[in-house]
Scaffold this motif. Sequence first.
Motif, short mmCIF file in Angstrom:
data_model
loop_
_atom_site.label_atom_id
_atom_site.label_comp_id
_atom_site.label_asym_id
_atom_site.label_seq_id
_atom_site.Cartn_x
_atom_site.Cartn_y
_atom_site.Cartn_z
N ASP A 111 -9.85 1.37 -11.45
CA ASP A 111 -8.89 1.84 -10.44
C ASP A 111 -7.49 1.52 -10.94
OD1 ASP A 111 -7.36 2.40 -8.26
OD2 ASP A 111 -8.28 0.94 -6.92
N GLY A 147 -7.35 11.78 -4.09
CA GLY A 147 -6.99 10.37 -4.19
C GLY A 147 -8.13 9.55 -4.75
N THR A 170 -4.25 8.09 -9.22
CA THR A 170 -3.77 8.59 -7.93
C THR A 170 -2.26 8.78 -7.98
OG1 THR A 170 -3.60 8.08 -5.57
CG2 THR A 170 -3.53 6.20 -7.05
N GLY A 219 0.78 -1.23 0.00
CA GLY A 219 0.00 0.00 0.00
C GLY A 219 0.81 1.27 0.00
N TYR A 272 -4.43 2.17 -9.90
CA TYR A 272 -3.66 2.70 -8.77
C TYR A 272 -2.15 2.62 -8.96
CZ TYR A 272 -3.09 -2.19 -7.65
OH TYR A 272 -2.76 -3.51 -7.73
N THR A 287 -9.64 -3.48 -10.98
CA THR A 287 -8.23 -3.04 -11.05
C THR A 287 -7.62 -3.78 -12.26
OG1 THR A 287 -7.80 -4.74 -9.35
CG2 THR A 287 -7.85 -2.45 -8.62
N SER A 300 -9.74 7.09 -3.44
CA SER A 300 -10.84 6.81 -2.50
C SER A 300 -11.88 7.93 -2.56
CB SER A 300 -10.32 6.73 -1.07
OG SER A 300 -9.23 5.88 -1.02
C1 LIG Z 1 -6.16 -0.94 -4.92
C2 LIG Z 1 -5.85 0.46 -4.54
N1 LIG Z 1 -6.44 1.45 -5.19
C3 LIG Z 1 -6.20 2.75 -4.89
C4 LIG Z 1 -5.34 3.08 -3.89
C5 LIG Z 1 -5.02 4.54 -3.61
O1 LIG Z 1 -5.98 5.17 -2.92
P1 LIG Z 1 -5.81 6.74 -2.65
O2 LIG Z 1 -5.56 7.38 -3.96
O3 LIG Z 1 -7.11 7.15 -2.04
O4 LIG Z 1 -4.66 6.92 -1.71
C6 LIG Z 1 -4.72 2.09 -3.16
C7 LIG Z 1 -3.84 2.45 -2.04
O5 LIG Z 1 -3.44 1.67 -1.22
C8 LIG Z 1 -4.97 0.75 -3.51
O6 LIG Z 1 -4.36 -0.25 -2.85
#
Ligand SMILES: Cc1ncc(COP(=O)(O)O)c(C=O)c1O
Length: 470
Positions: free
Chosen positions: A279, A178, A308, A113, A281, A246, A180
């Motif tokens: 997503d 972000g 993100t 993460g 990411y 994803t 989320s």
């Molecule tokens: C699968 C996934 N998507 C998105 C994100 C990013 O989220 P954010 O942009 O809200 O930090 C993460 C972050 O850990 C993630 O593991």
Amino acid sequence: MREEWANSLSEDLHLDLRGPRLRDGLMEALREAIRTGRLAPGAKLPSSRTLGADLGIARNTVAQAYAELVAEGWLTARQGSATRVAPRTETVAAPTPPKPRHRRRIDHDLRPGQPDLSAFPRADWLKAARRALTDAPDEAFGYGGPFGRPELREAVAGYLARTRGVRAHPDQIMICTGASHGLMTIAQVLKQRGVAEIAVESYGLPVHRQHLVKAGLDTPRLPVDADGAVVGHLDDLPDAGAVLLTPSHQFPTGVALHPDRRAAVVDWARRTGGLVLEDDYDGEFRYDRSPVGAVQGLDPEHVVYLGTTSKALAPGLRLGWLVLPPRIARLAAEAKGERDLHLGVVDQLTMAAFIASGSYDRHIRAMRLTYRRRRDQLVAALAEHAPHTRVTGLSAGLQVLVDVPAGEEDAVVQGSAWQGSAWQGLAVYGIGAFRHPDAPADRDALVIGFSTPSASAWSGALAALCRVLP
Ligand SMILES: Cc1ncc(COP(=O)(O)O)c(C=O)c1O
């Protein structure tokens, strides 16, 4: 009640003078200061003249209060020297905050993460901030709109087209804090439009599914196999108005969505009027396979792209973007605008300058090399120390799956922290932590986030992992 700061002591002393009688009030305030230790045994008190002047009361009143406290044993006074707090006065300790629960320190962090935070490009970010602040028009510092600054939307549109094959006009891009935040906004829009369900992958980020649930949506699951989410199951979910995927790098299993399934999910969206929430990411991080472009490029009318900077730069920036089909852009802006107007403008302009100067690409390229090296070291170390262990999800991203024998996942996760009574200090997650509550426990594995440690902590973390694997 009269509150005064007596500042004739070397440190300010807050005295709370209560009651109509100043002398009694001062005595009680001094007793209280001594009782709680704010005035320590032996501490020198100001002269009655000085304290009287500080508090705006007669010098005599102070002198009388001192004399009575000497008689009571709280203070001492000797001819020709200052009045002091009596040395053996018992103090009642000020209430201490409850001790934090005893927690062991994490020595080695391989939870997924996070990128390597020690690699944040501070100097280049500062340069971009300087450039952004120098160039910004005055109006940039006013209230903006929910879509965000045009400079950043333009930079992101160009960057995504170039690197991810995303087709977007800057008008379709909405800056958010972000992925989320973007997901919460879309969930709200879909709920308002009467959507009851959003399908999700059997394995995924729990907090994302929770955002959907909190928006009042059901989250039926799609199985995940070696070709990614089994999107054909969407046909069995007539109430699903969208699907969260994803595709470039399934989180956390690490597989890419098969090209046939990419086409199939777009067909599903066209046929049903549904939306694909993509997503992306960590789409920037691929190592030894050809880049997989974004699904959004196949059909910008039916895909919402969530991007993100949390993996490529740092999650602490809270900077991401949505690429919206034009038909829902306005609704999304209304939903977001209700909650928050826009992100801090300095960070937005800095990010725009960071992209425009080429620093973002340079940083990503450098980090790709770093992570690729770590991934290779991980594979080599496991081959040597745990030769029977299968590692998958290697070709992209910042995490891999390390299989453990069936039924042993929990024991290995626990054992990473403790072996008997010996503290190992290794933090890892099992894949169970990312499983949909309705999904069968069909796999035992660790999800190893190899980007999390700093450069100096990486080899220690790897050695710790090798020690705990069965
Ligand atoms: C699968 C996934 N998507 C998105 C994100 C990013 O989220 P954010 O942009 O809200 O930090 C993460 C972050 O850990 C993630 O593991």
